[in-house]
Design a protein around this motif. Sequence first.
Motif, PDB file in Angstrom:
ATOM      1  N   HIS A  32       0.839  -1.202   0.000  1.00  0.00           N
ATOM      2  CA  HIS A  32       0.000   0.000   0.000  1.00  0.00           C
ATOM      3  C   HIS A  32       0.872   1.250   0.000  1.00  0.00           C
ATOM      4  O   HIS A  32       0.626   2.201  -0.767  1.00  0.00           O
ATOM      5  CB  HIS A  32      -0.923  -0.003   1.221  1.00  0.00           C
ATOM      6  N   GLU A  33       1.891   1.274   0.832  1.00  0.00           N
ATOM      7  CA  GLU A  33       2.782   2.436   0.916  1.00  0.00           C
ATOM      8  C   GLU A  33       3.526   2.646  -0.392  1.00  0.00           C
ATOM      9  O   GLU A  33       3.684   3.773  -0.874  1.00  0.00           O
ATOM     10  CB  GLU A  33       3.778   2.229   2.063  1.00  0.00           C
ATOM     11  N   ALA A  34       3.974   1.534  -0.987  1.00  0.00           N
ATOM     12  CA  ALA A  34       4.782   1.624  -2.204  1.00  0.00           C
ATOM     13  C   ALA A  34       3.976   2.071  -3.417  1.00  0.00           C
ATOM     14  O   ALA A  34       4.559   2.498  -4.420  1.00  0.00           O
ATOM     15  CB  ALA A  34       5.440   0.273  -2.490  1.00  0.00           C
ATOM     16  N   ARG A  35       2.673   1.979  -3.368  1.00  0.00           N
ATOM     17  CA  ARG A  35       1.848   2.368  -4.512  1.00  0.00           C
ATOM     18  C   ARG A  35       1.605   3.879  -4.574  1.00  0.00           C
ATOM     19  O   ARG A  35       1.075   4.387  -5.567  1.00  0.00           O
ATOM     20  CB  ARG A  35       0.503   1.638  -4.471  1.00  0.00           C
ATOM     21  N   LEU A  36       1.979   4.613  -3.554  1.00  0.00           N
ATOM     22  CA  LEU A  36       1.742   6.051  -3.522  1.00  0.00           C
ATOM     23  C   LEU A  36       2.782   6.754  -4.396  1.00  0.00           C
ATOM     24  O   LEU A  36       3.953   6.858  -4.033  1.00  0.00           O
ATOM     25  CB  LEU A  36       1.808   6.566  -2.079  1.00  0.00           C
ATOM     26  N   LYS A  37       2.373   7.239  -5.563  1.00  0.00           N
ATOM     27  CA  LYS A  37       3.325   7.742  -6.547  1.00  0.00           C
ATOM     28  C   LYS A  37       4.145   8.930  -6.053  1.00  0.00           C
ATOM     29  O   LYS A  37       5.334   9.041  -6.355  1.00  0.00           O
ATOM     30  CB  LYS A  37       2.597   8.126  -7.839  1.00  0.00           C
ATOM     31  N   LEU A  38       3.525   9.812  -5.296  1.00  0.00           N
ATOM     32  CA  LEU A  38       4.278  10.966  -4.821  1.00  0.00           C
ATOM     33  C   LEU A  38       5.328  10.534  -3.808  1.00  0.00           C
ATOM     34  O   LEU A  38       6.451  11.060  -3.781  1.00  0.00           O
ATOM     35  CB  LEU A  38       3.333  12.003  -4.220  1.00  0.00           C
ATOM     36  N   ARG A  39       4.980   9.578  -2.996  1.00  0.00           N
ATOM     37  CA  ARG A  39       5.942   9.009  -2.036  1.00  0.00           C
ATOM     38  C   ARG A  39       7.062   8.285  -2.794  1.00  0.00           C
ATOM     39  O   ARG A  39       8.224   8.330  -2.381  1.00  0.00           O
ATOM     40  CB  ARG A  39       5.209   8.036  -1.119  1.00  0.00           C
ATOM     41  N   GLN A  40       6.725   7.637  -3.890  1.00  0.00           N
ATOM     42  CA  GLN A  40       7.728   6.962  -4.704  1.00  0.00           C
ATOM     43  C   GLN A  40       8.805   7.937  -5.168  1.00  0.00           C
ATOM     44  O   GLN A  40      10.004   7.656  -5.089  1.00  0.00           O
ATOM     45  CB  GLN A  40       7.076   6.336  -5.934  1.00  0.00           C
ATOM     46  N   LEU A  41       8.384   9.075  -5.689  1.00  0.00           N
ATOM     47  CA  LEU A  41       9.327  10.053  -6.223  1.00  0.00           C
ATOM     48  C   LEU A  41      10.260  10.570  -5.137  1.00  0.00           C
ATOM     49  O   LEU A  41      11.479  10.668  -5.332  1.00  0.00           O
ATOM     50  CB  LEU A  41       8.565  11.213  -6.865  1.00  0.00           C
ATOM     51  N   GLU A  42       9.692  10.885  -3.984  1.00  0.00           N
ATOM     52  CA  GLU A  42      10.491  11.391  -2.862  1.00  0.00           C
ATOM     53  C   GLU A  42      11.501  10.343  -2.405  1.00  0.00           C
ATOM     54  O   GLU A  42      12.683  10.643  -2.175  1.00  0.00           O
ATOM     55  CB  GLU A  42       9.564  11.774  -1.701  1.00  0.00           C
ATOM     56  N   ASP A  80      -2.784   7.874  -9.177  1.00  0.00           N
ATOM     57  CA  ASP A  80      -2.919   6.482  -8.740  1.00  0.00           C
ATOM     58  C   ASP A  80      -3.481   5.663  -9.886  1.00  0.00           C
ATOM     59  O   ASP A  80      -4.499   6.026 -10.472  1.00  0.00           O
ATOM     60  CB  ASP A  80      -3.849   6.386  -7.523  1.00  0.00           C
ATOM     61  N   GLU A  81      -2.808   4.554 -10.216  1.00  0.00           N
ATOM     62  CA  GLU A  81      -3.254   3.728 -11.331  1.00  0.00           C
ATOM     63  C   GLU A  81      -4.637   3.135 -11.107  1.00  0.00           C
ATOM     64  O   GLU A  81      -5.340   2.774 -12.045  1.00  0.00           O
ATOM     65  CB  GLU A  81      -2.246   2.592 -11.584  1.00  0.00           C
ATOM     66  N   ALA A 187       9.498  -6.116  -6.786  1.00  0.00           N
ATOM     67  CA  ALA A 187       9.000  -4.877  -7.391  1.00  0.00           C
ATOM     68  C   ALA A 187       9.496  -4.776  -8.821  1.00  0.00           C
ATOM     69  O   ALA A 187      10.524  -5.351  -9.189  1.00  0.00           O
ATOM     70  CB  ALA A 187       9.457  -3.655  -6.596  1.00  0.00           C
ATOM     71  N   ALA A 188       8.729  -4.050  -9.628  1.00  0.00           N
ATOM     72  CA  ALA A 188       9.132  -3.706 -10.993  1.00  0.00           C
ATOM     73  C   ALA A 188       9.319  -2.190 -11.030  1.00  0.00           C
ATOM     74  O   ALA A 188       8.419  -1.440 -10.640  1.00  0.00           O
ATOM     75  CB  ALA A 188       8.073  -4.144 -11.988  1.00  0.00           C
ATOM     76  N   ILE A 189      10.480  -1.759 -11.475  1.00  0.00           N
ATOM     77  CA  ILE A 189      10.827  -0.338 -11.490  1.00  0.00           C
ATOM     78  C   ILE A 189      10.982   0.112 -12.940  1.00  0.00           C
ATOM     79  O   ILE A 189      11.630  -0.550 -13.744  1.00  0.00           O
ATOM     80  CB  ILE A 189      12.141  -0.095 -10.724  1.00  0.00           C
ATOM     81  N   ASP A 190      10.373   1.236 -13.263  1.00  0.00           N
ATOM     82  CA  ASP A 190      10.478   1.790 -14.606  1.00  0.00           C
ATOM     83  C   ASP A 190      11.412   2.989 -14.609  1.00  0.00           C
ATOM     84  O   ASP A 190      11.213   3.960 -13.852  1.00  0.00           O
ATOM     85  CB  ASP A 190       9.100   2.203 -15.132  1.00  0.00           C
ATOM     86  N   LEU A 191      12.432   2.913 -15.462  1.00  0.00           N
ATOM     87  CA  LEU A 191      13.397   3.989 -15.645  1.00  0.00           C
ATOM     88  C   LEU A 191      13.395   4.412 -17.102  1.00  0.00           C
ATOM     89  O   LEU A 191      13.104   3.611 -17.996  1.00  0.00           O
ATOM     90  CB  LEU A 191      14.817   3.539 -15.273  1.00  0.00           C
ATOM     91  N   GLY A 192      13.749   5.664 -17.344  1.00  0.00           N
ATOM     92  CA  GLY A 192      13.982   6.125 -18.701  1.00  0.00           C
ATOM     93  C   GLY A 192      15.478   6.331 -18.888  1.00  0.00           C
ATOM     94  O   GLY A 192      16.153   6.844 -17.996  1.00  0.00           O
ATOM     95  N   LEU A 193      15.997   5.887 -20.020  1.00  0.00           N
ATOM     96  CA  LEU A 193      17.417   6.071 -20.327  1.00  0.00           C
ATOM     97  C   LEU A 193      17.538   7.199 -21.343  1.00  0.00           C
ATOM     98  O   LEU A 193      17.019   7.107 -22.459  1.00  0.00           O
ATOM     99  CB  LEU A 193      18.010   4.778 -20.892  1.00  0.00           C
ATOM    100  N   PHE A 202      10.860   6.715 -13.073  1.00  0.00           N
ATOM    101  CA  PHE A 202       9.470   7.074 -13.339  1.00  0.00           C
ATOM    102  C   PHE A 202       8.548   6.576 -12.228  1.00  0.00           C
ATOM    103  O   PHE A 202       7.811   7.339 -11.635  1.00  0.00           O
ATOM    104  CB  PHE A 202       9.020   6.533 -14.690  1.00  0.00           C
ATOM    105  N   GLU A 203       8.587   5.260 -11.956  1.00  0.00           N
ATOM    106  CA  GLU A 203       7.747   4.736 -10.881  1.00  0.00           C
ATOM    107  C   GLU A 203       8.149   3.312 -10.515  1.00  0.00           C
ATOM    108  O   GLU A 203       8.921   2.665 -11.229  1.00  0.00           O
ATOM    109  CB  GLU A 203       6.270   4.789 -11.251  1.00  0.00           C
ATOM    110  N   ILE A 204       7.608   2.843  -9.398  1.00  0.00           N
ATOM    111  CA  ILE A 204       7.830   1.483  -8.927  1.00  0.00           C
ATOM    112  C   ILE A 204       6.476   0.823  -8.747  1.00  0.00           C
ATOM    113  O   ILE A 204       5.539   1.431  -8.213  1.00  0.00           O
ATOM    114  CB  ILE A 204       8.644   1.472  -7.603  1.00  0.00           C
ATOM    115  N   ASN A 205       6.365  -0.411  -9.204  1.00  0.00           N
ATOM    116  CA  ASN A 205       5.119  -1.171  -9.104  1.00  0.00           C
ATOM    117  C   ASN A 205       5.395  -2.418  -8.255  1.00  0.00           C
ATOM    118  O   ASN A 205       6.136  -3.301  -8.682  1.00  0.00           O
ATOM    119  CB  ASN A 205       4.623  -1.569 -10.492  1.00  0.00           C
TER     120      ASN A 205
END
Length: 238
Positions: A32-42, A80-81, A187-193, A202-205
């Motif tokens: 639940h905590e990990a799904r919070l996108k703003l918290r992810q960025l921080e 939120d997705e 977890a699955a993490i999305d990065l841009g190169l 970008f985000e973590i799922n």
Amino acid sequence: MESFVEWESSRALDAIFRMIPALWVNSPAAEHEARLKLRQLETAKACGLSVPDTLVTNDPRAAAEFFERMDRSVVYKLIDEGSHRYFPDYEVVKGIPTMPLREADLEHLQQVATSLHLFQRRIKKRSDIRVTVVGHEVFAVEIMSQEGRGDLDFRLDYSVPMHYYELPPAVEESCLTLVRRFGLNYAAIDLGLTPEGEHVFFEINPAGQWLWMELRLELPISQAMARLLAGSAEPLTR
């Protein structure tokens, strides 16, 4: 009455899950905590990962100013997705992908006042990197998203070339730190190169899919998950 029963039951199960002394992949509380996108960025930034310039606002003027400040290169994302679950029943869209904020959209910016919106600087990408973390094991795949229809959101086109990718050690360690910081074991993490070789978060799922990569590239992700669940591999968090 139906809503009351559903709520009472869900609260009981939520508490019971938290009390089970077992290996979780992943624990409901951590997920639940990990799904919070703003918290992810921080958290990602604190773990050493680069993040895009971001604005969360319900002020149309602030959105317009951000658009100009980012050289008119901005994207919009859901906060939120799961928000798509609240679309009207007649809507056939199952979600909203990352979308560009275009010049033509500016005349409709007053709609921003109705709710908080998430805007980010559009990152110029060479490709997308999907990082899958299973315990202490890390699998990275480079997706040549700029060659197809998913240049902004690679999920729109899985037909593009993709291959196994070796993350720089510092980026890999930051990804592991991020997953550990959220108390996750998967977890699955999305990065841009970027063309300059920078990896941008970008985000973590915490429940991202991996089979589509495994089948295409013969990656042993399922084996890694089996080892983790069977107790033959060391979990990242307990």
